[in-house]
Scaffold this active site. Structure first.
Site, PDB file in Angstrom:
ATOM      1  CD  GLU A 212      -1.624   2.502   1.979  1.00 42.78           C
ATOM      2  OE1 GLU A 212      -2.479   3.267   1.547  1.00 42.78           O
ATOM      3  OE2 GLU A 212      -0.530   2.620   2.406  1.00 42.78           O
ATOM      4  CD  GLU A 213       2.438   2.823   4.148  1.00 39.28           C
ATOM      5  OE1 GLU A 213       2.420   4.260   3.404  1.00 39.28           O
ATOM      6  OE2 GLU A 213       1.623   2.735   5.063  1.00 39.28           O
TER       7      GLU A 213
HETATM    8 ZN   LIG Z   1      -1.380   2.956   5.601  1.00 40.30          ZN
END
Ligand SMILES: [Zn+2]
Length: 355
Positions: A212-213
């Site tokens: 996600e990052e």
């Molecule tokens: Zn996050």
């Protein structure tokens, strides 16, 4: 399920984007009784609720398993190590911190992000931070050969912050790294446990999505695989109450989970959002609302996948997210899980179609 213990183990686990494997072991440990577990080649982990029927609308409960981290990019002749950020870091939060580098044998090697001693700084250097690209990690070696041959460190090894979980029983506040988003990973399984064995009008699939990052990559795959009819995304989101007050503080610690109406990648489905806020009121669950001018979550890709999907984000406030040391309230976490549980119990096909 001892949830505090699970959160402790999750936060202490090392999971740089693309290297979430150690976190997944905990998913298998804590999720085995609740779900049939599957995995894809990115290392997205799927929890298919054991009671699922295959003919009800599918609710996805998502939390990303990676954390902000780094990667070795080069080893200098003097034995210091260059690195790139994986996720959103500022130089201020990187310099002079302790990190762990996973070497070629899978061992975690302690290192320090080298900060020039004040004694050597020129007047111009004081008060100015170097760019991350100009920083190096020192593992205590004196040559490239030593780093490569003795420490077994090489290009592309993942690097994570080195912080150990602590808990203050008096105020129920936890200190650790990686609440963004291990607190969300815990919330996925805790919600599934709360409805274990219950007769629901929906099927439930949990996901611990990866990367996600670095741009919500795992969630794009998860959305394609699960094809959810509706989704709740759990996030460890930045708390603002030590910087702002009054109406400018919309994500305070100890005031319950935060439901965002908008961020950079999603305008939250207002009908699903209202449904969630109304349920919170009905069950006396403290929640906060925010209108975010920055940030984004896995809700971004999920809400526009498969011909659209109503999504809300239940954010657990995290003080100093995207830095080594963060605070997070266990009560805020509990309330987030409680709200998600009430939503899952209440949803049915006609309600979802109304969104
Ligand atoms: Zn996050």
């Amino acid at each position: 399920m001892n949830q505090l213990k699970m959160i402790e183990e999750l936060c202490n686990a090392y999971g740089a984007p693309g290297f979430e494997d150690d976190v997944l072991l905990l998913g298998r440990k804590y999720g085995a009784d609740l779900a049939d577990i599957k995995e894809d080649s990115l290392r997205d982990l799927y929890f298919y609720r054991k009671e699922n029927t295959g003919n009800k609308p599918v609710v996805l409960l998502d939390g990303h398993s990676d954390e902000c981290a780094f990667m070795v990019s080069a080893i200098k002749p003097n034995g210091t190590i260059k690195f790139i950020p994986l996720g959103g870091w500022t130089p201020r939060d990187v310099s002079a911190h302790k990190v762990l580098i996973r070497n070629d044998e899978g061992k975690w090697i302690s290192g320090i992000v080298a900060a020039k001693p004040v004694h050597f700084m020129t007047a111009n250097e004081r008060g100015v931070l170097p760019a991350i690209a100009d920083m190096v990690i020192d593992v205590g070696a004196t040559s490239e050969k030593e780093v490569r041959e003795d420490f077994k460190i090489s290009m592309a090894n993942p690097i994570v912050p080195d912080v150990t979980f602590e808990y203050n029983e008096k105020n129920k506040v936890m200190l650790a790294k990686a609440f963004d988003n291990r607190i969300g990973c815990a919330a996925v399984l805790a919600t599934m446990e709360n409805v274990k064995g219950q007769d629901l009008a929906v099927d439930v699939v949990g996901s611990w999505s990866v990367q996600e990052e670095v741009g919500a990559r795992g969630a794009q795959v998860v959305a394609n695989v699960v094809k959810p009819d509706i989704a709740i995304v759990f996030e460890g989101c930045p708390a603002d109450d030590t910087f702002y007050s009054g109406c400018d503080s919309q994500t305070a610690m100890q005031k319950g989970p935060m439901l965002r109406h908008i961020d950079m990648k999603m305008i939250t489905n207002p009908r699903f959002q209202k449904f969630a806020l109304d349920l919170a009121k009905k069950h006396n669950i403290d929640v906060q609302e925010s209108v975010r001018a920055g940030g984004s979550t896995n809700g971004g890709p999920i809400h526009i996948a498969n011909g659209s999907c109503p999504v809300i984000v239940i954010g657990i406030p995290v003080r100093y997210a995207h830095s080594h040391h963060c605070f997070c309230s266990y009560s805020d976490y509990e309330k987030g899980v409680q709200l998600a549980t009430e939503i899952v119990k209440e949803l049915n096909e006609s309600i979802i179609k109304g969104f």
